[in-house]
Scaffold this motif. Structure first.
Motif, PDB file in Angstrom:
ATOM      1  N   ARG A   1      -3.122 -17.999  64.212  1.00  0.00           N
ATOM      2  CA  ARG A   1      -1.820 -18.673  64.169  1.00  0.00           C
ATOM      3  C   ARG A   1      -0.665 -17.684  64.156  1.00  0.00           C
ATOM      4  NH1 ARG A   1      -2.572 -22.289  58.929  1.00  0.00           N
ATOM      5  NH2 ARG A   1      -3.325 -20.227  58.291  1.00  0.00           N
ATOM      6  N   ASP A   2      -0.943 -16.453  63.704  1.00  0.00           N
ATOM      7  CA  ASP A   2       0.115 -15.445  63.631  1.00  0.00           C
ATOM      8  C   ASP A   2       0.302 -14.679  64.935  1.00  0.00           C
ATOM      9  OD1 ASP A   2       0.489 -16.093  60.987  1.00  0.00           O
ATOM     10  OD2 ASP A   2      -0.959 -14.594  60.273  1.00  0.00           O
ATOM     11  N   VAL A   3      -0.630 -14.848  65.857  1.00  0.00           N
ATOM     12  CA  VAL A   3      -0.633 -14.006  67.050  1.00  0.00           C
ATOM     13  C   VAL A   3       0.576 -14.247  67.937  1.00  0.00           C
ATOM     14  CG1 VAL A   3      -1.855 -13.528  69.197  1.00  0.00           C
ATOM     15  CG2 VAL A   3      -3.126 -13.726  67.054  1.00  0.00           C
ATOM     16  N   GLU A   4       0.806 -15.486  68.294  1.00  0.00           N
ATOM     17  CA  GLU A   4       1.869 -15.781  69.263  1.00  0.00           C
ATOM     18  C   GLU A   4       3.257 -15.376  68.774  1.00  0.00           C
ATOM     19  OE1 GLU A   4       3.154 -19.317  72.358  1.00  0.00           O
ATOM     20  OE2 GLU A   4       1.730 -19.721  70.732  1.00  0.00           O
ATOM     21  N   PRO A   5       3.660 -15.727  67.540  1.00  0.00           N
ATOM     22  CA  PRO A   5       4.990 -15.289  67.090  1.00  0.00           C
ATOM     23  C   PRO A   5       5.097 -13.770  66.971  1.00  0.00           C
ATOM     24  CG  PRO A   5       3.786 -16.366  65.306  1.00  0.00           C
ATOM     25  CD  PRO A   5       3.030 -16.647  66.559  1.00  0.00           C
ATOM     26  N   PHE A   6       3.989 -13.113  66.632  1.00  0.00           N
ATOM     27  CA  PHE A   6       4.021 -11.645  66.538  1.00  0.00           C
ATOM     28  C   PHE A   6       4.309 -11.021  67.896  1.00  0.00           C
ATOM     29  CE2 PHE A   6       1.715  -7.664  67.165  1.00  0.00           C
ATOM     30  CZ  PHE A   6       2.340  -6.851  66.234  1.00  0.00           C
ATOM     31  N   TRP A   7       3.544 -11.420  68.916  1.00  0.00           N
ATOM     32  CA  TRP A   7       3.737 -10.833  70.238  1.00  0.00           C
ATOM     33  C   TRP A   7       5.070 -11.252  70.844  1.00  0.00           C
ATOM     34  CZ3 TRP A   7       1.394  -6.700  71.094  1.00  0.00           C
ATOM     35  CH2 TRP A   7       0.067  -6.492  70.731  1.00  0.00           C
ATOM     36  N   SER A   8       5.514 -12.445  70.539  1.00  0.00           N
ATOM     37  CA  SER A   8       6.826 -12.878  71.042  1.00  0.00           C
ATOM     38  C   SER A   8       7.936 -11.991  70.496  1.00  0.00           C
ATOM     39  CB  SER A   8       7.083 -14.338  70.651  1.00  0.00           C
ATOM     40  OG  SER A   8       6.158 -15.191  71.266  1.00  0.00           O
ATOM     41  N   LEU A   9       7.802 -11.616  69.230  1.00  0.00           N
ATOM     42  CA  LEU A   9       8.767 -10.702  68.640  1.00  0.00           C
ATOM     43  C   LEU A   9       8.710  -9.335  69.315  1.00  0.00           C
ATOM     44  CD1 LEU A   9      10.856 -10.098  66.410  1.00  0.00           C
ATOM     45  CD2 LEU A   9       8.947  -9.495  64.911  1.00  0.00           C
ATOM     46  N   CYS A  10       7.508  -8.896  69.655  1.00  0.00           N
ATOM     47  CA  CYS A  10       7.342  -7.578  70.279  1.00  0.00           C
ATOM     48  C   CYS A  10       7.989  -7.485  71.654  1.00  0.00           C
ATOM     49  CB  CYS A  10       5.857  -7.239  70.392  1.00  0.00           C
ATOM     50  SG  CYS A  10       5.062  -6.861  68.807  1.00  0.00           S
ATOM     51  N   THR A  11       8.176  -8.614  72.321  1.00  0.00           N
ATOM     52  CA  THR A  11       8.787  -8.583  73.654  1.00  0.00           C
ATOM     53  C   THR A  11      10.222  -8.079  73.623  1.00  0.00           C
ATOM     54  OG1 THR A  11       9.533 -10.892  73.492  1.00  0.00           O
ATOM     55  CG2 THR A  11       7.347 -10.500  74.447  1.00  0.00           C
ATOM     56  N   LYS A  12      10.809  -8.017  72.455  1.00  0.00           N
ATOM     57  CA  LYS A  12      12.196  -7.548  72.335  1.00  0.00           C
ATOM     58  C   LYS A  12      12.284  -6.033  72.126  1.00  0.00           C
ATOM     59  CE  LYS A  12      13.342 -11.914  70.013  1.00  0.00           C
ATOM     60  NZ  LYS A  12      13.894 -12.554  71.224  1.00  0.00           N
ATOM     61  N   LEU A  13      11.143  -5.377  71.891  1.00  0.00           N
ATOM     62  CA  LEU A  13      11.132  -3.961  71.552  1.00  0.00           C
ATOM     63  C   LEU A  13      11.259  -3.076  72.786  1.00  0.00           C
ATOM     64  CD1 LEU A  13       8.239  -3.948  68.906  1.00  0.00           C
ATOM     65  CD2 LEU A  13      10.709  -4.089  68.492  1.00  0.00           C
ATOM     66  N   GLU A  14      11.933  -1.936  72.618  1.00  0.00           N
ATOM     67  CA  GLU A  14      12.066  -0.964  73.707  1.00  0.00           C
ATOM     68  C   GLU A  14      10.905   0.028  73.715  1.00  0.00           C
ATOM     69  OE1 GLU A  14      15.830   0.966  73.589  1.00  0.00           O
ATOM     70  OE2 GLU A  14      16.979  -0.859  73.944  1.00  0.00           O
ATOM     71  N   SER A  15      10.253   0.212  72.564  1.00  0.00           N
ATOM     72  CA  SER A  15       9.142   1.150  72.461  1.00  0.00           C
ATOM     73  C   SER A  15       8.023   0.521  71.638  1.00  0.00           C
ATOM     74  CB  SER A  15       9.607   2.451  71.804  1.00  0.00           C
ATOM     75  OG  SER A  15       8.537   3.372  71.660  1.00  0.00           O
ATOM     76  N   ILE A  16       6.788   0.601  72.138  1.00  0.00           N
ATOM     77  CA  ILE A  16       5.629   0.039  71.449  1.00  0.00           C
ATOM     78  C   ILE A  16       4.517   1.082  71.388  1.00  0.00           C
ATOM     79  CG2 ILE A  16       3.815  -1.721  71.530  1.00  0.00           C
ATOM     80  CD1 ILE A  16       5.775  -3.639  72.740  1.00  0.00           C
TER      81      ILE A  16
END
Length: 320
Positions: free
Chosen positions: A5-20
């Motif tokens: 259940r935590d996966v989708e909101p986590f990755w959605s947040l990551c889409t805003k990052l410039e560096s991963i």
């Protein structure tokens, strides 16, 4: 991640990052929702010791980052994944990609089509890869744009490769390499990479090759912007006893390097040196910016302690 259940909101947040940066983790089956996302803001992606379960592989992950400028992969690529990456990169799928690091056993057959597909390379790290004739052929068209190049623990890099890079890469500022035979360096054309700031290479001298020491020093003396000179031997394997490193004594040609006034870091770790007081004093006199010396100065404990005292008195760090 253990909670789907935590996966989708986590990755959605990551889409805003410039560096991963992903390290020592596994992209599990529950992360398959990744396939429905894009990361349009990410410019730098690093994958280190990354595992993939289920149907996902590293290529499936990388293709979600269309605006990458820098990609670092320090995980074991599947051959199939590397093949897809090479095929798609040739289609200009990452038009901004110019900094690339591949590691963990990529072969000459894997590396060469990737180098052919990238439009422009300014930084390339092939540490722990196999660099063969096909890769070298593909790399040559990037010589004019290369600024950083690393071949640490990279099999297949011979003296001819090193010499051509030094002679055909005018913008190069950082070069990290393996052990190179000294005679391959002195018998070629003059170096053009005069903007070089960091050079890491262990020059090898065979028995009877000591006359080449002065010639190698003369080559190094042309690199007047050099700040880091590392001639250390970092091999984990027993070195052939007839092979000797660059001798950092005045009688062998150290005085030729008086032109390197920007030197801050000198390393000869893993080599056998026999420096005396006059070498330490010469370095302090000619290299006013010297900050760190790394390696065993002299096997004689008394002499070594004297040299350490001289250098430290002038605020130069000594690391063994």
């Amino acid at each position: 991640m253990t909670n789907a259940r935590d996966v989708e909101p986590f990755w959605s947040l990551c889409t805003k990052l410039e560096s991963i940066h992903m390290a020592a983790t596994t992209i599990a089956t529950c992360d398959s929702k990744l396939a429905n996302l894009l990361f349009p803001n990410t410019q730098s992606l690093e994958l280190r010791l990354l595992g993939c379960d289920g149907n996902l592989d590293q290529f499936d992950l990388i293709r979600l980052f269309p605006r990458l400028e820098e990609l670092k992969c320090y995980s074991s690529f599947r051959d199939r994944s590397l093949g897809k990456f090479a095929q798609v990169i040739a289609q200009d799928s990452w038009p901004s990609l110019e900094k690339l690091s591949l590691g963990y056993g990529a072969t000459d057959e894997n590396v060469s089509p990737i180098l052919e597909g990238v439009q422009r390379i300014t930084s390339l790290d092939l540490s722990d890869c196999h660099f063969g004739p096909r890769s070298f052929q593909a790399l040559q068209r990037h010589f004019s744009t290369l600024v950083e190049l690393s071949f640490r623990e990279c099999s297949g890099v011979q003296g001819e490769v090193f010499q051509k890079i030094m002679c055909l890469s005018p913008r190069l500022e950082i070069l990290k390499c393996n052990k190179i035979p000294a005679n391959d360096v002195v018998n070629g054309e003059q170096w053009v990479c005069l903007s070089l700031k960091t050079l890491q290479v262990c020059f090898r001298f065979g028995r009877g090759d000591q006359y080449l020491q002065h010639l190698v020093f003369e080559r190094l003396a042309t690199l007047v912007h050099l700040e880091c000179l590392d001639i250390g031997n970092y091999s984990f394997y027993q070195e052939n006893p007839i092979l000797e490193p660059l001798d950092l004594r005045l009688r062998s040609g150290l005085g030729t390097l008086s032109s390197l006034t920007n030197i801050k870091f000198l390393s000869f770790y893993g080599t056998e040196q026999a420096l005396e007081t006059n070498e330490a004093l010469w370095m302090l006199e000619n290299w006013k910016n010297l900050q760190t010396v790394s390696g065993e100065l002299n096997r004689n404990g008394t002499v070594k302690n004297t040299l350490v005292g001289i250098l430290q008195a002038c605020e130069v760090r000594v690391r063994e």
